[in-house]
Design a protein around this motif. Structure first.
Motif, short mmCIF file in Angstrom:
data_model
loop_
_atom_site.label_atom_id
_atom_site.label_comp_id
_atom_site.label_asym_id
_atom_site.label_seq_id
_atom_site.Cartn_x
_atom_site.Cartn_y
_atom_site.Cartn_z
N VAL A 1 0.84 -1.18 0.00
CA VAL A 1 0.00 0.00 0.00
C VAL A 1 0.88 1.24 0.00
O VAL A 1 1.73 1.41 0.87
CB VAL A 1 -0.92 0.01 1.24
N THR B 1 -3.63 7.00 -4.09
CA THR B 1 -3.21 5.63 -3.82
C THR B 1 -3.67 4.73 -4.96
O THR B 1 -4.24 5.21 -5.94
CB THR B 1 -3.76 5.16 -2.46
N THR C 1 -6.42 -0.12 -2.95
CA THR C 1 -6.38 0.55 -1.65
C THR C 1 -7.53 1.54 -1.53
O THR C 1 -8.20 1.61 -0.49
CB THR C 1 -5.05 1.28 -1.46
N TYR D 1 -9.80 0.40 1.65
CA TYR D 1 -9.40 0.96 2.92
C TYR D 1 -10.11 2.28 3.24
O TYR D 1 -10.42 3.07 2.34
CB TYR D 1 -7.89 1.23 2.94
N SER E 1 -14.31 3.46 3.55
CA SER E 1 -13.92 2.92 2.25
C SER E 1 -15.00 3.17 1.20
O SER E 1 -14.69 3.41 0.03
CB SER E 1 -13.63 1.42 2.36
N ALA F 1 -4.03 4.81 5.73
CA ALA F 1 -5.04 3.84 5.33
C ALA F 1 -5.26 2.82 6.43
O ALA F 1 -4.30 2.39 7.08
CB ALA F 1 -4.63 3.15 4.04
N TYR G 1 -0.98 2.04 7.25
CA TYR G 1 -0.10 2.55 6.20
C TYR G 1 -0.16 4.08 6.19
O TYR G 1 -1.24 4.65 6.34
CB TYR G 1 -0.54 2.01 4.83
#
Length: 122
Positions: A2, A24, A28, A32, A53, A98, A111
């Motif tokens: 990620v 991203t 992802t 996320y 998300s 994330a 992340y």
């Protein structure tokens, strides 16, 4: 893996606006929750805003409610943080992160991006 890339920071006068971007990968982006955090000089990192998300739920710190807006642009795999009516106390390094589930604490997030500096002059 990620990867999150922030951009959009800079120097702005009090009362001005900036829009931060967190880009991203597609997986992802759709899987996320994304949060924005900031770390003022000499202080602990703090929660700013988060979006689920699905994009259906958003959360804000009390200090930015009504001034900042978090949103997702699916065509660009990007989460934005629109910051209006900026104050000198908003000066910080801003990070996007994330997580599997949206949360308000930095330990909820797995992340992190590298950060982007926002400086608000009085």
């Amino acid at each position: 893996q990620v990867q999150l890339v922030e951009s959009g920071g800079g120097l702005v006068q009090a009362g001005g606006s900036l829009r931060l971007s967190c880009t991203t990968s597609g997986r992802t982006f759709s899987t996320y929750a994304i949060g924005w955090f900031r770390q003022p000089p000499g202080k602990e990192r703090e929660f700013v805003a988060a979006i689920s998300s699905s994009g259906g739920a958003t959360y804000y710190a009390d200090s930015v409610k009504g001034r900042f807006t978090i949103s997702k642009q699916y065509s660009r795999n990007t989460v934005y943080l629109q910051m209006n009516s900026l104050k000198p106390e908003d000066t910080s390094v801003y990070y996007c992160a994330a997580a599997s589930f949206v949360g308000g604490a930095d330990h909820d997030y797995d992340y992190w991006g590298q950060g982007t500096q926002v400086t608000v002059s009085s």
